[in-house]
Design an enzyme around this catalytic site. Structure first.
Site, PDB file in Angstrom:
ATOM      1  N   TYR A  26      16.730   5.403  23.074  1.00  0.00           N
ATOM      2  CA  TYR A  26      18.138   5.244  22.705  1.00  0.00           C
ATOM      3  C   TYR A  26      18.528   3.764  22.737  1.00  0.00           C
ATOM      4  O   TYR A  26      19.138   3.258  21.788  1.00  0.00           O
ATOM      5  CB  TYR A  26      19.019   6.068  23.656  1.00  0.00           C
ATOM      6  CG  TYR A  26      20.485   5.932  23.368  1.00  0.00           C
ATOM      7  CD1 TYR A  26      21.041   6.503  22.231  1.00  0.00           C
ATOM      8  CD2 TYR A  26      21.318   5.213  24.217  1.00  0.00           C
ATOM      9  CE1 TYR A  26      22.391   6.372  21.944  1.00  0.00           C
ATOM     10  CE2 TYR A  26      22.664   5.074  23.948  1.00  0.00           C
ATOM     11  CZ  TYR A  26      23.197   5.654  22.812  1.00  0.00           C
ATOM     12  OH  TYR A  26      24.532   5.505  22.528  1.00  0.00           O
ATOM     13  N   GLU A  48      30.211  11.142  23.088  1.00  0.00           N
ATOM     14  CA  GLU A  48      30.873  10.239  24.048  1.00  0.00           C
ATOM     15  C   GLU A  48      31.975  10.987  24.790  1.00  0.00           C
ATOM     16  O   GLU A  48      32.164  10.800  25.989  1.00  0.00           O
ATOM     17  CB  GLU A  48      31.434   9.003  23.351  1.00  0.00           C
ATOM     18  CG  GLU A  48      30.392   8.029  22.854  1.00  0.00           C
ATOM     19  CD  GLU A  48      29.587   7.332  23.938  1.00  0.00           C
ATOM     20  OE1 GLU A  48      29.947   7.408  25.140  1.00  0.00           O
ATOM     21  OE2 GLU A  48      28.582   6.690  23.586  1.00  0.00           O
ATOM     22  N   TRP A  56      25.064   9.473  30.798  1.00  0.00           N
ATOM     23  CA  TRP A  56      24.658   9.499  29.399  1.00  0.00           C
ATOM     24  C   TRP A  56      23.286  10.160  29.261  1.00  0.00           C
ATOM     25  O   TRP A  56      23.017  10.826  28.261  1.00  0.00           O
ATOM     26  CB  TRP A  56      24.674   8.096  28.814  1.00  0.00           C
ATOM     27  CG  TRP A  56      24.365   8.094  27.346  1.00  0.00           C
ATOM     28  CD1 TRP A  56      23.284   7.547  26.730  1.00  0.00           C
ATOM     29  CD2 TRP A  56      25.141   8.696  26.301  1.00  0.00           C
ATOM     30  NE1 TRP A  56      23.338   7.769  25.375  1.00  0.00           N
ATOM     31  CE2 TRP A  56      24.475   8.479  25.081  1.00  0.00           C
ATOM     32  CE3 TRP A  56      26.344   9.416  26.279  1.00  0.00           C
ATOM     33  CZ2 TRP A  56      24.949   8.940  23.855  1.00  0.00           C
ATOM     34  CZ3 TRP A  56      26.817   9.869  25.044  1.00  0.00           C
ATOM     35  CH2 TRP A  56      26.124   9.626  23.861  1.00  0.00           C
TER      36      TRP A  56
END
Length: 189
Positions: A26, A48, A56
Site C-alpha cells: 500500500y 477511510e 488502517w
C-alpha cells in the site's frame, strides 16, 4: 526515533509502512499516488470512513471483502442497496459491521450519483491543495487536517455525504495523491 525505516529489501520508507506485506505494498504502490475515477475515489472515501477508530491495516486486510460486499464500489450499484443489503452487510464478518457506516456508504453513493458522470472526481480534485515545494521532515509536521480538507468536508456534508469529517478527508487526500506526505528521505516516489 526516526520516522523512516530501512526495510529488509534495503529501501528507506516512512516508518508506518512497517514490515507487513499489505502495508508495504500500500505504501509503495498506492498511497500518495494520484487516483482518478468516481468508483475508485468512492472506494477510498468509503474505506477511510470505515477506518475511523480502527487501524488502517485492519481495513487493508478486509479490503477484498469490502469490495465483494459493496459491489466493487460501483456507485450506481451501491446507490440501489436497500434494507436486505443492509441486513446482508451487517451479517458479513469480512467487513467492519457498523450500521452507521454502512448506511453512510449507501447514502454517499446516492449523493455521488447526483453529481453526474465524473462529478465526484471533479468535485474532490477541485479541492486539491498546491503541491508542497519540499516533503515534510517528520510526522510531527504532518497536519491531521488542512484548510482544504475542512472546505471539502464541509462541501461533501452540504451535498449529503456522511463520515467525511476534515480528518477523514485529509487521510483520503493523502491516500489518493492530492497531497504527497511521504517524508523527506523516503525512497518511494
Amino acid at each position: 526515533m526516526s520516522d523512516l525505516i530501512r526495510g529488509s529489501d534495503g529501501v528507506v520508507r516512512c516508518r508506518w509502512a512497517g514490515s507487513d506485506p499489505l502495508y508495504l505494498a500500500y505504501h509503495d504502490e498506492e498511497w500518495g499516488r494520484p487516483l482518478r475515477g468516481d468508483d475508485a475515489l468512492f472506494e477510498m472515501l468509503t474505506l477511510e470512513g470505515f477506518q475511523a477508530g480502527l487501524s488502517w491495516l485492519t481495513i487493508l486486510r478486509k479490503r477484498e471483502s469490502f469490495r465483494r460486499a459493496f459491489a466493487d464500489f460501483r456507485i450506481d450499484a451501491v446507490a440501489q442497496f436497500g434494507p436486505g443489503d443492509v441486513r446482508r452487510l451487517l451479517g458479513d464478518a469480512g467487513i467492519v459491521r457498523n450500521r452507521a457506516k454502512i448506511d453512510a456508504t449507501i447514502g454517499n453513493a446516492r449523493a455521488a450519483l447526483e453529481l453526474g458522470p465524473d462529478g465526484l472526481t471533479d468535485l474532490l480534485w477541485s479541492y486539491c491543495p498546491p503541491r508542497r515545494e519540499h516533503r515534510l521532515e517528520s510526522f510531527a509536521e504532518m497536519p491531521a487536517k488542512t484548510e482544504q480538507s475542512e472546505a471539502l468536508s464541509k462541501e461533501l456534508r452540504r451535498r449529503g455525504f456522511r463520515f467525511v469529517g476534515p480528518t477523514i478527508v485529509y487521510a483520503f487526500m493523502q491516500a489518493v495523491g492530492m497531497v504527497d506526505d511521504h517524508l523527506a528521505g523516503c525512497e518511494i516516489v
